[in-house]
Design a protein around this motif. Structure first.
Motif, PDB file in Angstrom:
ATOM      1  N   LEU A 112       1.017  -1.778  -0.439  1.00 28.02           N
ATOM      2  CA  LEU A 112       0.284   0.166  -0.326  1.00 28.02           C
ATOM      3  C   LEU A 112       0.680   1.345   0.056  1.00 28.02           C
ATOM      4  O   LEU A 112       1.808   1.206   1.144  1.00 28.02           O
ATOM      5  N   GLN A 113       0.286   2.478  -0.629  1.00 26.46           N
ATOM      6  CA  GLN A 113       0.817   3.452  -0.358  1.00 26.46           C
ATOM      7  C   GLN A 113      -0.011   4.274  -0.204  1.00 26.46           C
ATOM      8  O   GLN A 113      -1.255   4.781  -0.305  1.00 26.46           O
ATOM      9  N   PHE A 114       0.684   5.276   0.678  1.00 30.34           N
ATOM     10  CA  PHE A 114      -0.148   6.402   1.823  1.00 30.34           C
ATOM     11  C   PHE A 114       0.868   7.559   0.909  1.00 30.34           C
ATOM     12  O   PHE A 114       1.891   7.388   1.592  1.00 30.34           O
ATOM     13  N   PRO A 115      -0.146   9.013   1.512  1.00 37.24           N
ATOM     14  CA  PRO A 115      -1.783   8.463   1.178  1.00 37.24           C
ATOM     15  C   PRO A 115      -2.587   7.457   0.530  1.00 37.24           C
ATOM     16  O   PRO A 115      -2.217   7.468  -0.837  1.00 37.24           O
ATOM     17  N   LEU A 116      -3.595   6.856   0.707  1.00 34.28           N
ATOM     18  CA  LEU A 116      -4.125   5.999   0.161  1.00 34.28           C
ATOM     19  C   LEU A 116      -5.076   6.382  -0.848  1.00 34.28           C
ATOM     20  O   LEU A 116      -5.941   6.902  -0.922  1.00 34.28           O
ATOM     21  N   THR A 117      -5.743   5.969  -2.376  1.00 36.25           N
ATOM     22  CA  THR A 117      -6.511   6.412  -3.159  1.00 36.25           C
ATOM     23  C   THR A 117      -6.863   5.072  -3.731  1.00 36.25           C
ATOM     24  O   THR A 117      -7.183   3.570  -2.826  1.00 36.25           O
TER      25      THR A 117
END
Length: 643
Positions: A112-117
């Motif tokens: 996962l990449q923050f901020p999430l999309t």
């Protein structure tokens, strides 16, 4: 000749019509009987489910005693423990809980990449469909981020709908991931134009509770104004101990499971307790009571409601004198450690605690009035008059709630003012019920959408599906009959005044006939034999060498003993260490005023440790009750010790 032929055709037509009507009537009766059997099987499942919840609620007395009395055990220990927990609290930030957990290069699950999309939502859905497990690093980061956003939210979320923005409301999912996939497939993913309310009980019972929770949390973080999460009675770390979510976490995240459980306890407490749609529809998990005060519920500090099994202590029930405020409050955190708080302000006052219990646990009934929910042991049963009173008081038109499995996935009652929505299909058994969700739009009636996740049994004819349900229900019922054999036998004997073994003219007689259909051997025409050991043998796998009363006791209390075992097992290792055993023994000895030094406690633990590996597993824990039971039997008058 023509007339004769016409007459013959007419007679044949009439005969065919009569035959068709007979077949049709027979089929309708046959299908009605199958539906009745299905209904009764569901009733058995539901009754047993509620009895379990009642037992869980009754354990609150045990835990209340623990919390109220632990402060009397070694004040020095408490001070040291308090200091260590304060320092532990200081470490609870993203850096120490997340950044220190590395994601190895070998990990091939979703990243996962923050901020999430919305891309991360798609990534999770695809990964979970392939039964991949999200790394603990991402799980903790999602939970921390979710808690941070939840803390900014009010107790009740206010939502507005429009023809271009309908709201979807889902009920209990209980770890059934396929149902969530089905909802998203039929209704679309959450988005700014497709808002959702998930009305509690995301976890427990099903095997994919953490996956459901993560999907909902990630969707909430991507669309915080369009996906809403209400707390259910299973968003409770003590409930998770009995109903499977704790075990699931520790199985899937062996190394970091305790940290996940710890943050989950806090996240649960920050979940909103309801949603109000268009200022006219109240959405809560359970129900209401005649004393429900929505104004008060808007103001309560919901984060202080840690668990239904942690009622307010005597310290802060009255909430009136400063002297009482000087006492130390005690709670139990998700990973089993007892933590103390210097002020009872860490707990809700009793009347506020009861208000939240009512909205999380109550059920509607057709009878007017408000009376204790004896089925579940918590909340109340509320009638149509209570619904009208509360809705009118707050200018509301409808109550939407979940909390109860319904054969069709939903049910409307109280003159259309109360709607139950349940989204976990096949909840008790394959084919047992449909799932459903509701779509709401201002100015229009609610629209219901049903589904059933298709598995092998769903392709079977209704007769086979009903038989599968009945078999499963009766198997569970057999176990419960074992656990209450003595009570049932005494009840039968009290009604059987002639000691004939048969009473057809009493309710008990009817119950005996019902039970005999599944359990007992006939003792002659119209007679039921309730003597002997038939009950002890009616459950496959019962230890034949065990005393039937022991079997009954273990069946009755196994779940409760498992909860107590998990409470003693503070590190959730599945084993009770000598240190854990000693700490809990000090609590019991303080309560019962039994002075036993550490050497004696160590000796007792050593006796229970049958395989001498330095710890006590659950089977050894159960075996200890067997030993005590045998000892008590041998001490009874007239019993000879042949050992």
């Amino acid at each position: 000749m023509g007339c004769s032929s016409s007459s013959t055709k007419t007679r044949k037509s009439e005969t065919s019509l009569k035959a068709a009507l007979i077949i049709q009537n027979w089929y309708r009766g046959y299908k009605a009987r199958l539906k009745a059997r299905q209904h009764y099987a569901l009733t058995i499942f539901q009754s047993i489910e509620y009895a379990d919840e009642q037992g869980q609620m009754q354990l609150s007395t045990f835990f209340s005693f623990m919390f109220e009395n632990y402060a009397h055990v070694h004040k020095e220990e408490l001070e040291l423990r308090n200091q260590s927990l304060e320092s532990e609290q200081d470490l609870r930030d993203r850096h120490d809980y997340v950044d220190l957990i590395d994601v190895p290069d070998s990990y091939n699950g979703p990243r996962l990449q923050f901020p999430l999309t919305c891309t991360d939502i798609d990534l999770l859905l695809e990964a979970f469909k392939e039964q991949q497990i999200l790394h603990a690093h991402y799980v903790l980061e999602v939970l921390f981020e979710t808690k941070k956003v939840l803390k900014q939210m009010p107790n009740f979320t206010h939502v507005q709908t429009s023809p271009s923005k309908e709201l979807t409301i889902c009920g209990d999912l209980h770890g059934k991931l396929d149902d969530l996939f089905m909802i998203f497939y039929k209704n679309g993913l959450p988005s700014e134009s497709n808002p959702y309310v998930f009305n509690g009980d995301f976890v427990d019972r099903g095997k994919n509770s953490i996956e459901i929770l993560i999907i909902l949390c990630v969707s909430f973080l991507v669309y915080p104004n369009d996906l809403h999460l209400n707390r259910g009675n299973h968003e409770d770390f003590m409930m998770n101990l009995r109903y499977g979510f704790t075990k699931e976490i520790l199985h899937k995240y062996k190394l970091h499971g305790k940290r996940i459980l710890q943050i989950l306890e806090e996240l649960y407490a920050w979940l909103p307790i309801g949603t109000i749609v268009d200022n006219e529809i109240l959405v809560i998990h359970g129900g209401i009571s005649e004393t429900t005060d929505l104004n008060l519920l808007h103001r309560v500090e919901r984060n202080k409601m840690k668990s239904v099994l942690i009622p307010p202590t005597e310290t802060n029930r009255d909430n009136d004198t400063d002297s009482k405020h000087n006492k130390v409050g005690v709670t139990f955190n998700a990973h089993g450690r007892i933590k103390t708080n210097g002020s009872p302000s860490e707990h809700l006052p009793k009347h506020e605690w009861e208000q939240i219990i009512d909205i999380l646990w109550s059920d509607p009934r057709g009878k007017n009035g408000c009376f204790p929910n004896t089925g579940r042991g918590g909340g109340c049963y509320f009638g149509p008059d209570v619904t009208s009173k509360i809705l009118n008081k707050y200018q509301l038109k409808m109550l939407i709630r979940s909390h109860e499995c319904k054969p069709e996935g939903y049910e409307i009652c109280h003159d259309g003012k109360v709607v139950t929505i349940f989204s976990a299909s096949n909840y008790y058994e394959e084919g047992s019920n449909r799932g459903a969700y509701i779509k709401l739009c201002s100015g229009t009636a609610p629209r219901f959408f049903q589904y059933q996740v298709t598995k092998a049994t769903c392709f079977q004819p209704l007769r086979q599906r009903v038989y599968t349900m009945e078999s499963s229900a009766i198997k569970i019922l057999k176990e419960r009959v074992i656990s209450r054999k003595s009570d049932l036998t005494r009840a039968f004997q009290l009604q059987d005044h002639r000691k004939s073994g048969d009473r057809k003219d009493t309710i008990c007689g009817i119950l005996k006939i019902f039970l005999s259909y599944f359990f007992f051997r006939a003792a002659g025409p119209g007679r039921i034999n309730y003597e002997g050991e038939q009950l002890a043998q009616c459950c496959p796998g019962s230890p034949k060498e065990a005393h039937s009363t022991l079997v009954e006791t273990l069946y009755r209390y196994r779940s409760d003993l498992e909860i107590i075992f998990n409470a003693i097992d503070t590190d959730h290792s599945g084993l009770i260490s000598i240190e854990e055993f000693r700490a809990m023994w000090k609590l019991f000895s303080a309560h019962y005023h039994v002075l036993i030094d550490d050497s004696q406690v160590n000796k007792l633990a050593n006796i229970m440790d049958l395989n001498k590996d330095g710890s006590i597993d659950f089977n050894e824990f159960l075996k200890a009750f067997y030993v005590v039971h045998r000892y008590e039997d041998l001490m009874k008058p007239g019993v000879t010790n042949l050992g």
